[in-house]
Motif scaffolding. Structure first.
Motif, mmCIF file in Angstrom:
data_model
loop_
_atom_site.group_PDB
_atom_site.id
_atom_site.type_symbol
_atom_site.label_atom_id
_atom_site.label_comp_id
_atom_site.label_asym_id
_atom_site.label_seq_id
_atom_site.Cartn_x
_atom_site.Cartn_y
_atom_site.Cartn_z
ATOM 1 N N ASN A 167 -19.210 56.997 29.606
ATOM 2 C CA ASN A 167 -20.019 57.753 30.560
ATOM 3 C C ASN A 167 -21.303 58.141 29.834
ATOM 4 N N TRP A 168 -22.332 57.331 29.996
ATOM 5 C CA TRP A 168 -23.530 57.469 29.173
ATOM 6 C C TRP A 168 -24.460 58.569 29.649
ATOM 7 N N ASN A 169 -24.006 59.327 30.636
ATOM 8 C CA ASN A 169 -24.730 60.539 30.995
ATOM 9 C C ASN A 169 -24.306 61.717 30.113
ATOM 10 N N GLN A 170 -23.286 61.503 29.317
ATOM 11 C CA GLN A 170 -22.804 62.539 28.409
ATOM 12 C C GLN A 170 -22.974 62.073 26.963
ATOM 13 N N LEU A 172 -22.701 60.528 23.607
ATOM 14 C CA LEU A 172 -21.976 59.383 23.053
ATOM 15 C C LEU A 172 -21.003 58.756 24.052
ATOM 16 N N GLY A 173 -21.252 58.985 25.325
ATOM 17 C CA GLY A 173 -20.438 58.361 26.345
ATOM 18 C C GLY A 173 -19.007 58.844 26.409
ATOM 19 N N THR A 174 -18.699 59.897 25.663
ATOM 20 C CA THR A 174 -17.332 60.456 25.560
ATOM 21 C C THR A 174 -16.317 59.416 25.071
ATOM 22 N N VAL A 175 -16.807 58.419 24.354
ATOM 23 C CA VAL A 175 -15.900 57.390 23.820
ATOM 24 C C VAL A 175 -16.058 57.287 22.303
ATOM 25 N N GLU A 176 -16.226 58.433 21.640
ATOM 26 C CA GLU A 176 -16.401 58.420 20.189
ATOM 27 C C GLU A 176 -15.199 57.803 19.472
ATOM 28 N N MET A 177 -13.990 58.166 19.903
ATOM 29 C CA MET A 177 -12.795 57.653 19.237
ATOM 30 C C MET A 177 -12.701 56.140 19.390
ATOM 31 N N GLU A 178 -12.987 55.627 20.577
ATOM 32 C CA GLU A 178 -12.940 54.187 20.801
ATOM 33 C C GLU A 178 -13.983 53.469 19.945
ATOM 34 N N MET A 179 -15.169 54.065 19.813
ATOM 35 C CA MET A 179 -16.199 53.454 18.977
ATOM 36 C C MET A 179 -15.791 53.463 17.510
#
Length: 231
Positions: A167-170, A172-179
């Motif tokens: 969700n790139w409106n937030q 780091l897209g709220t996917v820090e762990m996945e990254m």
């Protein structure tokens, strides 16, 4: 018979001196003239005493350090990273297949529902692709077996997750762990598994960067196909 004494004489600056020298007269202007003194003496070279450096030894000793060397700490660090990353993926993959680790998840049925909610058009096939990729890829990374295949499988899964869940409106897209998981798989793809691995001495172990690049391209291609064709 001559009555003259043919033994040589030298003077010490006093013209009246008759000090006798019992050696051969020298034409040198000084006692230790570098050019003429002892020029006819036989020179003896003595070897075999002490340690004498040969040119080869000297060259070897003065050779500059070739740089940092591989050490056991790197192998240990890579092993820990492999065990943690691979273990997480094996847990997620088996949970998607069998629902072992989460009481609210019902194995493949729940995985198909998740993929449908994310917009994929073939959730039945992709559910198995996802679960097998995570499980088998995690096992291969842990064992250090066919390592580029395992690391590329985990990287491809994480690339898809980041794209569909970000969700790139937030921040780091709220996917820090996945990254972070994807970055770890990416790094291992190029470092290789280290020396504590079944793959040791295989071509892809000796040339990890080359095979890493090849399987990076494969993983990227399959990820694009999945996102474009099946979503």
């Amino acid at each position: 018979m001559s009555t003259e004494d043919d033994r040589g004489y030298y003077t010490t600056g006093d013209s009246s001196s008759t000090t006798q020298s019992y050696g051969t007269p020298s034409t040198s202007s000084g006692f230790f003239d570098e050019d003429n003194a002892f020029s006819n003496a036989q020179t003896t070279t003595i070897t075999g005493f002490g340690d004498v450096d040969t040119p080869a030894d000297t060259a070897e000793e003065t050779t500059p350090d070739s740089g940092p060397q591989w050490h056991w700490g790197l192998d240990f660090g890579l092993l820990v990273l492999r065990l943690v990353l691979g273990g997480f993926f094996v847990a997620h993959g088996t949970d998607k297949m069998f629902g072992w680790w989460n009481g609210d998840v019902e194995g493949m049925d729940a995985t198909r529902e998740m993929l449908t909610g994310l917009g994929f058009t073939e959730p039945g096939i992709l559910a198995w692709v996802l679960a097998v990729s995570e499980t088998v890829g995690g096992v291969l990374v842990i064992l250090g077996l066919f390592f580029p295949v395992g690391a590329a499988a985990l990287l491809g899964v994480m690339a898809n997750v980041v794209v569909v869940r970000g969700n790139w409106n937030q921040f780091l897209g709220t996917v820090e762990m996945e990254m972070m998981f994807g970055a770890a798989a990416f790094a291992l793809l190029f470092t290789g598994p280290g020396r504590v691995a079944i793959d040791r001495h295989t071509p892809w172990w000796r040339k990890a960067p080359v095979f890493g690049l090849v399987f990076l391209v494969i993983a990227a291609g399959l990820s694009v196909v999945t996102l474009v064709v099946w979503r």
